[in-house]
Design a protein around this motif. Structure first.
Motif, PDB file in Angstrom:
ATOM      1  N   THR A   1       0.729  -1.207   0.098  1.00  0.00           N
ATOM      2  CA  THR A   1       0.000  -0.076   0.061  1.00  0.00           C
ATOM      3  C   THR A   1       1.001   1.362   0.057  1.00  0.00           C
ATOM      4  O   THR A   1       2.074   1.040  -0.186  1.00  0.00           O
ATOM      5  CB  THR A   1      -0.962   0.032   1.068  1.00  0.00           C
TER       6      THR A   1
ATOM      7  N   THR B   1      -3.308   5.995   5.668  1.00  0.00           N
ATOM      8  CA  THR B   1      -3.656   5.180   4.384  1.00  0.00           C
ATOM      9  C   THR B   1      -5.226   5.398   4.518  1.00  0.00           C
ATOM     10  O   THR B   1      -5.879   4.491   5.577  1.00  0.00           O
ATOM     11  CB  THR B   1      -3.351   3.679   4.587  1.00  0.00           C
TER      12      THR B   1
ATOM     13  N   ALA C   1      -3.449   2.603  -3.045  1.00  0.00           N
ATOM     14  CA  ALA C   1      -3.767   2.394  -1.741  1.00  0.00           C
ATOM     15  C   ALA C   1      -4.079   0.759  -1.269  1.00  0.00           C
ATOM     16  O   ALA C   1      -3.771   0.193  -0.489  1.00  0.00           O
ATOM     17  CB  ALA C   1      -4.334   3.596  -1.180  1.00  0.00           C
TER      18      ALA C   1
END
Lengths: 149, 149
Positions: A51, A145, B13
């Motif tokens: 990520t 995130t 992400a």
DNA sequence: TACGCACATGGATGACATTGACCTCAAAAT
DNA sequence: ATTTTGAGGTCAATGTCATCCATGTGCGTA
């Protein structure tokens, strides 16, 4: 999971784009061996995903907020958990020990937005009492995130 | 930063290993264009780094702890911030509004380890008062990216 | 209209991940 | 003691992919 696995995870956590050959050089393994270990770590769930670590400010989420929450007596706790899981602003929600039931961490663009957040909680009949804490600065910011998008 | 940038960030992400061609297909751009946008987003700092989302349990960090901290009157605040930044267990440290000065988030393998953490804070003459809160469960766990290793 | 900039394209190139056949070592079984 | 088995490593071949660059295109500005 041995020392080499930990080392690989450490290197990838810092820079997930490093090549297998590069990592292999650092841990003393051939690229394909590193690949196989990463595959195993991912399959076992130790690595959840690859990520991004983003800059909250650049994403327009400058304000970090913690909200302590005591649910209403008649609140549907399962519904609240689901609500939290799907709420785009809620980054974390933990059921905690102590005087409060839940600790919610969220990011907003600016403090006034917190009002809307709390109002929505009230409208859904979750909110009993709450206490809001705003981060002024963050010596250790942690990674960011977002969930949705 | 436009809608396409946001979409690219969103896709990365979720899975930072997706190919540029794949992403390009989703946003309607050629692979090289996507590459250039990612390069720009990284250069501008919006994307801080490519990293991993790990399973805390698999890493032996099952217990999530929040500690409210009021520093000693005579504590060196700068030293404390540095201490926090370099402490391997401290995932986040925020200077916050309200009755407490700092909120620290850390992960340990088990509750007894918290004692050592607090003792160390005391030894460094940082700790005035503190209050420790342990997460029992996490409806929204957030991502986990250790700092050191 | 002409200019210049920001951004997109597409193809060439080389780096890279991925795969499979084979090897090695150590622990378990005979 | 010898054989078997399996996990994990190496190496080389393969194809995918990121990267780079020369070129094209639209838009705001002089």
């Amino acid at each position: 999971m041995d020392d080499i696995d930990l080392k690989i995870i450490g290197l990838l956590a810092l820079d997930a784009k490093r090549s297998l050959a590069d990592i292999g050089g650092s841990v003393g393994l051939a690229p394909s061996s590193v690949n196989e270990r990463i595959r195993r770590l991912t399959a076992s769930g130790a690595i959840r995903r690859f990520t991004l670590d983003l800059d909250p400010a650049a994403m327009g989420m400058q304000t970090l907020v913690f909200v302590w929450i005591a649910l209403r007596e008649d609140a549907d706790e399962t519904a609240f958990r689901e609500y939290a899981a799907n709420h785009p602003l809620i980054l974390e929600c933990h059921h905690v020990t102590g005087a409060w039931a839940y600790l919610v961490k969220l990011r907003v663009s600016a403090p006034p937005e917190i009002e809307g957040f709390l109002a929505d909680l009230k409208e859904h009949r979750f909110l009993g009492r709450s206490e809001t804490v705003i981060a002024l600065s963050s010596p250790v910011p942690g990674s960011f995130t977002p969930k949705d998008m």
